[in-house]
Design a protein around this motif. Sequence first.
Motif, PDB file in Angstrom:
ATOM      1  N   LEU A 130       0.877  -1.171   0.000  1.00 20.35           N
ATOM      2  CA  LEU A 130       0.000   0.000   0.000  1.00 20.35           C
ATOM      3  C   LEU A 130       0.911   1.217   0.000  1.00 20.35           C
ATOM      4  O   LEU A 130       1.888   1.268   0.747  1.00 20.35           O
ATOM      5  N   THR A 131       0.596   2.182  -0.853  1.00 20.50           N
ATOM      6  CA  THR A 131       1.507   3.288  -1.116  1.00 20.50           C
ATOM      7  C   THR A 131       1.106   4.550  -0.369  1.00 20.50           C
ATOM      8  O   THR A 131      -0.074   4.911  -0.322  1.00 20.50           O
ATOM      9  N   LEU A 132       2.107   5.234   0.167  1.00 18.61           N
ATOM     10  CA  LEU A 132       1.925   6.530   0.807  1.00 18.61           C
ATOM     11  C   LEU A 132       2.400   7.611  -0.152  1.00 18.61           C
ATOM     12  O   LEU A 132       3.581   7.672  -0.494  1.00 18.61           O
ATOM     13  N   GLY A 133       1.483   8.467  -0.615  1.00 19.56           N
ATOM     14  CA  GLY A 133       1.871   9.579  -1.452  1.00 19.56           C
ATOM     15  C   GLY A 133       2.717  10.568  -0.667  1.00 19.56           C
ATOM     16  O   GLY A 133       2.616  10.672   0.566  1.00 19.56           O
ATOM     17  N   ALA A 134       3.553  11.304  -1.374  1.00 17.24           N
ATOM     18  CA  ALA A 134       4.463  12.240  -0.702  1.00 17.24           C
ATOM     19  C   ALA A 134       3.684  13.373  -0.047  1.00 17.24           C
ATOM     20  O   ALA A 134       2.776  13.961  -0.641  1.00 17.24           O
ATOM     21  N   GLU A 138       5.161  14.296   9.011  1.00 23.05           N
ATOM     22  CA  GLU A 138       4.133  14.052  10.030  1.00 23.05           C
ATOM     23  C   GLU A 138       2.891  13.417   9.422  1.00 23.05           C
ATOM     24  O   GLU A 138       2.351  12.437   9.959  1.00 23.05           O
ATOM     25  N   LYS A 139       2.438  13.952   8.298  1.00 19.39           N
ATOM     26  CA  LYS A 139       1.245  13.399   7.658  1.00 19.39           C
ATOM     27  C   LYS A 139       1.493  11.983   7.149  1.00 19.39           C
ATOM     28  O   LYS A 139       0.606  11.118   7.231  1.00 19.39           O
ATOM     29  N   MET A 140       2.681  11.726   6.624  1.00 20.42           N
ATOM     30  CA  MET A 140       2.972  10.391   6.117  1.00 20.42           C
ATOM     31  C   MET A 140       3.080   9.383   7.254  1.00 20.42           C
ATOM     32  O   MET A 140       2.679   8.224   7.094  1.00 20.42           O
ATOM     33  N   ALA A 141       3.592   9.794   8.387  1.00 20.74           N
ATOM     34  CA  ALA A 141       3.645   8.902   9.545  1.00 20.74           C
ATOM     35  C   ALA A 141       2.232   8.541   9.995  1.00 20.74           C
ATOM     36  O   ALA A 141       1.937   7.381  10.316  1.00 20.74           O
ATOM     37  N   LYS A 142       1.339   9.532  10.018  1.00 23.68           N
ATOM     38  CA  LYS A 142      -0.050   9.261  10.382  1.00 23.68           C
ATOM     39  C   LYS A 142      -0.698   8.317   9.369  1.00 23.68           C
ATOM     40  O   LYS A 142      -1.450   7.409   9.737  1.00 23.68           O
ATOM     41  N   ALA A 143      -0.420   8.537   8.101  1.00 28.32           N
ATOM     42  CA  ALA A 143      -0.973   7.673   7.059  1.00 28.32           C
ATOM     43  C   ALA A 143      -0.452   6.249   7.194  1.00 28.32           C
ATOM     44  O   ALA A 143      -1.184   5.278   6.966  1.00 28.32           O
ATOM     45  N   ALA A 144       0.817   6.115   7.575  1.00 30.22           N
ATOM     46  CA  ALA A 144       1.406   4.783   7.748  1.00 30.22           C
ATOM     47  C   ALA A 144       0.717   4.013   8.873  1.00 30.22           C
ATOM     48  O   ALA A 144       0.616   2.779   8.819  1.00 30.22           O
ATOM     49  N   LEU A 145       0.241   4.723   9.870  1.00 37.85           N
ATOM     50  CA  LEU A 145      -0.473   4.089  10.983  1.00 37.85           C
ATOM     51  C   LEU A 145      -1.917   3.762  10.612  1.00 37.85           C
ATOM     52  O   LEU A 145      -2.532   2.883  11.230  1.00 37.85           O
ATOM     53  N   ALA A 146      -2.450   4.457   9.611  1.00 34.11           N
ATOM     54  CA  ALA A 146      -3.857   4.293   9.260  1.00 34.11           C
ATOM     55  C   ALA A 146      -4.112   3.144   8.291  1.00 34.11           C
ATOM     56  O   ALA A 146      -5.240   2.651   8.206  1.00 34.11           O
ATOM     57  N   VAL A 153       4.653  -1.514   3.041  1.00 31.75           N
ATOM     58  CA  VAL A 153       4.475  -0.075   2.853  1.00 31.75           C
ATOM     59  C   VAL A 153       5.411   0.428   1.760  1.00 31.75           C
ATOM     60  O   VAL A 153       6.623   0.207   1.822  1.00 31.75           O
ATOM     61  N   LYS A 154       4.838   1.109   0.796  1.00 34.60           N
ATOM     62  CA  LYS A 154       5.636   1.757  -0.250  1.00 34.60           C
ATOM     63  C   LYS A 154       5.561   3.261  -0.041  1.00 34.60           C
ATOM     64  O   LYS A 154       4.470   3.823   0.098  1.00 34.60           O
ATOM     65  N   ARG A 175       6.314   2.673  12.372  1.00 36.36           N
ATOM     66  CA  ARG A 175       6.100   1.318  11.833  1.00 36.36           C
ATOM     67  C   ARG A 175       7.420   0.548  11.907  1.00 36.36           C
ATOM     68  O   ARG A 175       8.033   0.223  10.881  1.00 36.36           O
ATOM     69  N   PRO A 176       7.881   0.241  13.110  1.00 36.69           N
ATOM     70  CA  PRO A 176       9.222  -0.345  13.273  1.00 36.69           C
ATOM     71  C   PRO A 176       9.383  -1.731  12.652  1.00 36.69           C
ATOM     72  O   PRO A 176      10.502  -2.122  12.312  1.00 36.69           O
ATOM     73  N   ASP A 177       8.287  -2.463  12.483  1.00 34.45           N
ATOM     74  CA  ASP A 177       8.389  -3.836  11.985  1.00 34.45           C
ATOM     75  C   ASP A 177       7.921  -4.001  10.545  1.00 34.45           C
ATOM     76  O   ASP A 177       7.927  -5.114  10.018  1.00 34.45           O
ATOM     77  N   ALA A 178       7.498  -2.935   9.915  1.00 35.87           N
ATOM     78  CA  ALA A 178       6.925  -3.034   8.570  1.00 35.87           C
ATOM     79  C   ALA A 178       7.986  -3.231   7.496  1.00 35.87           C
ATOM     80  O   ALA A 178       9.108  -2.733   7.616  1.00 35.87           O
TER      81      ALA A 178
END
Length: 334
Positions: A130-134, A138-146, A153-154, A175-178
């Motif tokens: 699942l990809t996180l857009g740039a 802070e916003k990307m960290a929140k998205a990674a948790l969501a 994670v890409k 996301r220490p284990d992702a």
Amino acid sequence: MSALTTKNLALHLKVERFPYLQPFQISGHVFTETAVLVAKLSDGEHVGCGEGAGVYFLGDDIGHMIAQASSVREAIEAGASREQLQALLPPGGARNALDCAFWDLEAKQKGRRVWELAGLDQPKALRSTLTLGASSAEKMAKAALAIDPQAPVKVKLTGDLAEDIARIVAIRTVRPDAWIGVDANQGYNAGTLAQLLPVLVQAGVAQLEQPLPRGREADLDGIKRPLPFVADESAVSLKDTASLVGRFDAVNIKLDKCGGLTEGLAIAREARKLGLDVMVGNMMGTSLSMAPSYLVGQLCDIVDLDGPTFLLRDRSPGVEYREGMIHCPDEIWG
């Protein structure tokens, strides 16, 4: 088993637009929708469907796809086959839509599945990134948790070294284990890449996609690769594959780049022969684009087929994402 009937086919072309849930940013681009070309081939009894989303970095937009597909209408309706299509059109979204429509039509004419016709094993669910857009770190960290905690994670980078480092550190912290892979989308040069690589290693990043611009592949000569480099923009079609050896460790196959399932399968098999790992990606199409790519995914080490998750609406039925996996029901295509 009789051959595919291609005489007296009717070709129907349609443009459809799928807006995104929110703007999607990568290096150098922000996307708000995907415009797709839908091709339908009918023999009067059966209809085969295919979808092309084009290749933005090659100027292969919806107008270009329509023009290319329209240019071969007469040949297709006169009986040109899927095999002949490979020479009638160059790689790109139009050929992808038509190629997949041919596969789908043949499967329906023969009462079999495309995976059988392609000599593949019965498809199984695949673990998909699942990809996180740039965005901001802070916003990307929140998205990674969501997102689904079981999905790889890409992470999209932009080429701004300081901001990209902040993004990677923030996402790894939450996301220490992702499994994390990053995609530079041509955003770096040899100098900034040298500064980025130690950060990627320290953060335990699994792979780096397309660090340098297409056409600058020679700049990778002599650069040590402490993690796998994946060719995306540098690997459009089958003819590019051999040149990747020694500069990349894997190739990202996208059916819109290479012009359909026919060439996508050929690239996957050729890459294996050359000792390259294989990845399948997408150009943000709907589930109709994901379904043939899902078959290529059966041959791949890494799967990135999350395009429909960015769309405000997808087709129904559509692919399903659960527990880190993509599932593709037979009803969608093929």
